[in-house]
Every structure is written in structure tokens, then in C-alpha cells.
Design an enzyme around this catalytic site. Sequence first.
Site, PDB file in Angstrom:
ATOM      1  N   LYS A  14     -42.067 -59.098  70.434  1.00 27.76           N
ATOM      2  CA  LYS A  14     -41.426 -59.403  71.712  1.00 27.76           C
ATOM      3  C   LYS A  14     -40.148 -60.232  71.467  1.00 27.76           C
ATOM      4  O   LYS A  14     -39.935 -60.750  70.359  1.00 27.76           O
ATOM      5  CB  LYS A  14     -42.419 -60.167  72.596  1.00 27.76           C
ATOM      6  CG  LYS A  14     -43.653 -59.323  72.969  1.00 27.76           C
ATOM      7  CD  LYS A  14     -44.636 -60.142  73.810  1.00 27.76           C
ATOM      8  CE  LYS A  14     -45.780 -59.273  74.320  1.00 27.76           C
ATOM      9  NZ  LYS A  14     -46.731 -60.058  75.154  1.00 27.76           N
ATOM     10  N   TYR A  54     -46.839 -51.164  80.586  1.00 26.80           N
ATOM     11  CA  TYR A  54     -48.018 -51.948  80.958  1.00 26.80           C
ATOM     12  C   TYR A  54     -48.921 -51.228  81.947  1.00 26.80           C
ATOM     13  O   TYR A  54     -50.083 -51.605  82.084  1.00 26.80           O
ATOM     14  CB  TYR A  54     -47.604 -53.330  81.473  1.00 26.80           C
ATOM     15  CG  TYR A  54     -47.288 -54.270  80.322  1.00 26.80           C
ATOM     16  CD1 TYR A  54     -48.298 -54.711  79.469  1.00 26.80           C
ATOM     17  CD2 TYR A  54     -45.988 -54.683  80.055  1.00 26.80           C
ATOM     18  CE1 TYR A  54     -48.022 -55.541  78.384  1.00 26.80           C
ATOM     19  CE2 TYR A  54     -45.700 -55.524  78.974  1.00 26.80           C
ATOM     20  CZ  TYR A  54     -46.727 -55.943  78.151  1.00 26.80           C
ATOM     21  OH  TYR A  54     -46.454 -56.769  77.078  1.00 26.80           O
ATOM     22  N   ASN A 156     -46.103 -64.930  73.775  1.00 30.45           N
ATOM     23  CA  ASN A 156     -47.074 -64.833  72.677  1.00 30.45           C
ATOM     24  C   ASN A 156     -46.618 -63.909  71.553  1.00 30.45           C
ATOM     25  O   ASN A 156     -47.428 -63.348  70.829  1.00 30.45           O
ATOM     26  CB  ASN A 156     -48.458 -64.444  73.225  1.00 30.45           C
ATOM     27  CG  ASN A 156     -48.409 -63.175  74.067  1.00 30.45           C
ATOM     28  OD1 ASN A 156     -47.397 -62.465  74.056  1.00 30.45           O
ATOM     29  ND2 ASN A 156     -49.483 -62.879  74.771  1.00 30.45           N
ATOM     30  N   HIS A 159     -46.800 -57.681  71.067  1.00 34.39           N
ATOM     31  CA  HIS A 159     -47.696 -56.813  71.824  1.00 34.39           C
ATOM     32  C   HIS A 159     -48.465 -55.942  70.841  1.00 34.39           C
ATOM     33  O   HIS A 159     -47.891 -55.445  69.878  1.00 34.39           O
ATOM     34  CB  HIS A 159     -46.920 -55.880  72.769  1.00 34.39           C
ATOM     35  CG  HIS A 159     -47.784 -54.747  73.264  1.00 34.39           C
ATOM     36  ND1 HIS A 159     -48.700 -54.929  74.275  1.00 34.39           N
ATOM     37  CD2 HIS A 159     -47.942 -53.473  72.826  1.00 34.39           C
ATOM     38  CE1 HIS A 159     -49.367 -53.785  74.448  1.00 34.39           C
ATOM     39  NE2 HIS A 159     -48.927 -52.891  73.590  1.00 34.39           N
ATOM     40  N   GLU A 170     -49.323 -45.327  74.238  1.00 32.33           N
ATOM     41  CA  GLU A 170     -48.184 -46.245  74.040  1.00 32.33           C
ATOM     42  C   GLU A 170     -47.239 -45.737  72.957  1.00 32.33           C
ATOM     43  O   GLU A 170     -46.019 -45.871  73.087  1.00 32.33           O
ATOM     44  CB  GLU A 170     -48.701 -47.648  73.691  1.00 32.33           C
ATOM     45  CG  GLU A 170     -49.419 -48.300  74.873  1.00 32.33           C
ATOM     46  CD  GLU A 170     -49.887 -49.716  74.580  1.00 32.33           C
ATOM     47  OE1 GLU A 170     -49.758 -50.178  73.427  1.00 32.33           O
ATOM     48  OE2 GLU A 170     -50.387 -50.371  75.509  1.00 32.33           O
TER      49      GLU A 170
HETATM   50  P1  ADP Z   1     -52.376 -58.705  75.587  1.00 33.62           P
HETATM   51  O1  ADP Z   1     -50.892 -58.748  75.273  1.00 33.62           O
HETATM   52  O2  ADP Z   1     -53.129 -59.718  74.767  1.00 33.62           O
HETATM   53  O3  ADP Z   1     -52.960 -57.339  75.511  1.00 33.62           O
HETATM   54  P2  ADP Z   1     -52.470 -58.443  78.510  1.00 33.62           P
HETATM   55  O4  ADP Z   1     -52.388 -56.967  78.313  1.00 33.62           O
HETATM   56  O5  ADP Z   1     -53.569 -58.979  79.365  1.00 33.62           O
HETATM   57  O6  ADP Z   1     -52.523 -59.226  77.101  1.00 33.62           O
HETATM   58  O7  ADP Z   1     -51.104 -58.960  79.162  1.00 33.62           O
HETATM   59  C1  ADP Z   1     -49.862 -58.488  78.718  1.00 33.62           C
HETATM   60  C2  ADP Z   1     -48.909 -59.641  78.536  1.00 33.62           C
HETATM   61  O8  ADP Z   1     -48.649 -60.249  79.811  1.00 33.62           O
HETATM   62  C3  ADP Z   1     -49.435 -60.804  77.685  1.00 33.62           C
HETATM   63  O9  ADP Z   1     -49.280 -60.566  76.303  1.00 33.62           O
HETATM   64  C4  ADP Z   1     -48.601 -61.956  78.175  1.00 33.62           C
HETATM   65  O10 ADP Z   1     -47.293 -61.956  77.605  1.00 33.62           O
HETATM   66  C5  ADP Z   1     -48.469 -61.650  79.665  1.00 33.62           C
HETATM   67  N1  ADP Z   1     -49.520 -62.283  80.487  1.00 33.62           N
HETATM   68  C6  ADP Z   1     -50.811 -61.898  80.577  1.00 33.62           C
HETATM   69  N2  ADP Z   1     -51.493 -62.663  81.443  1.00 33.62           N
HETATM   70  C7  ADP Z   1     -50.606 -63.557  81.931  1.00 33.62           C
HETATM   71  C8  ADP Z   1     -50.681 -64.631  82.887  1.00 33.62           C
HETATM   72  N3  ADP Z   1     -51.825 -64.937  83.507  1.00 33.62           N
HETATM   73  N4  ADP Z   1     -49.568 -65.353  83.152  1.00 33.62           N
HETATM   74  C9  ADP Z   1     -48.411 -65.042  82.553  1.00 33.62           C
HETATM   75  N5  ADP Z   1     -48.258 -64.048  81.654  1.00 33.62           N
HETATM   76  C10 ADP Z   1     -49.341 -63.320  81.324  1.00 33.62           C
HETATM   77 MG    MG Z   2     -52.757 -55.624  76.719  1.00 34.15          MG
END
Ligand code: ADP
Ligand code: MG
Length: 201
Positions: A14, A54, A156, A159, A170
Site C-alpha cells: 500500500k 474491495y 497497515n 494488502h 483479485e
Molecule cells: P485485511 O486487509 O486484513 O484483509 P479487511 O479486508 O477487513 O482487512 O479491510 C481492508 C482494509 O481496510 C484494511 O487492510 C485496512 O486498511 C482498512 N480497514 C479495515 N477495517 C477498518 C476500520 N474499522 N477502520 C479503518 N480502516 C479499516
Molecule cells: Mg481483506
Amino acid sequence: MNHPKTERTLVVIKPDGVQRTLIGEIIKRLERPGLKLVALKMCLPTEEHIEKHYTLDPEWRRITGEKRIKNAREKGEKLPTEDPLEITAIILEKLKKYMTSGPVVAMVWQGAHSTELVRKIVGGTEPRSSDVGTIRGDYVLDSYIMADTDGRAVRNLIHASGTSEESEKEIKHWFKDNELIDYRLIAEQILYDVNLDGFLE
Ligand code: ADP
Ligand code: MG
């Protein structure tokens, strides 16, 4: 059934991962267990591309909202709404801003159980609780509460596809078929060869 060693998964470094100059470190950690890089590009995604990415999984909105609600309950936090879809609608808007804020590095990694293995190396969504030893746990300190307080997405670094079905969808969303390269890595012989012959002279 395809052999597990043919499984491919999508990883995107990211914008914060690129800005933190972690491209090399992240690639090193994925190469380390024996995964093979089969596609790589740097790009500036559009908001439409991110929204599509997403929402490829029709369940993503519900699951992501529920994950946030569960976490808030555990931490005793109050959220403005208890509706998972409303929560994710807000997250998605912030995510589009975050993911289009600068260049990202998209990659496809191949190897046995690659989706599961990459998720293990990447760590849990919220860096505050991602395990030490994972990429998110070792290199960043963000949290849901900080992201909510500042009205932004959780930063974080990376992805990674969540399931093998998600990986396939994806990869198609980010890469054309001819951008994926079929080749043999010499190290694969020791990882996957059945007889381990041909070493002794
Ligand atoms: P992952 O990336 O671990 O698969 P998710 O698919 O649940 O997580 O969410 C996609 C991305 O959205 C996360 O990596 C993070 O950057 C962001 N995100 C997820 N939940 C939240 C939240 N509650 N508040 C803000 N950003 C979030
Ligand atoms: Mg995810």
C-alpha cells in the site's frame, strides 16, 4: 484438483508501505519461505479500481463491519452505528483515499498454500494486535481507534488476499493473463520434488 504448489495469491504494498521504503523488506519476507514471484508492477490505482477490488467479494462489506464491531465490543468502545454495512460504507470511502494517495506495488506470489501462507506472514488487519514477527506487527503501530479518531483508514502497509477464491478474482482484477510469468525456480526442486534425485555425482 490442482497441486497446492500452483496456488497464486495477490499482494499489494500500500502507499504507506512504499513511503516507509519497505518494498525490499516485504519482498524478502515473502521470498524467504520459498514463494515465487510471478508478476510485479508499480501503479497509481484509481478510486474505481480500489472500490471494485474491495467489493469483488460480496461478503466483504458485512465481514469487515462485523470485524470492527467485535473489536469495539472487546475494547468497550462505542461505535456511531451497530450496522456492519454502514460501518463498511464509511471505511470504503476512507480506503479509496488511502489507496490512491501514492504509488502501490502489486505482485502475484506462487507456492504451496500461498494465500494462507502470505496472510500468516502479513498478520492481522489491525497492527495494534498483529503478532510480532508478522509484517504488520513488526513495522507499523496503527489501530482502529486512531483511524476512527482521525477519520482515516487503518494504515497497515500491505494488502493480501483472504481466501484462494479471492486470490483468483483479485489477480484478474490487477493483472492481465500475459503479465503472469510461468517459470521454474531452481529452489522449487528441494521444496516440491518427490524423489530428491540428481544431487549426487
Ligand atoms: P485485511 O486487509 O486484513 O484483509 P479487511 O479486508 O477487513 O482487512 O479491510 C481492508 C482494509 O481496510 C484494511 O487492510 C485496512 O486498511 C482498512 N480497514 C479495515 N477495517 C477498518 C476500520 N474499522 N477502520 C479503518 N480502516 C479499516
Ligand atoms: Mg481483506
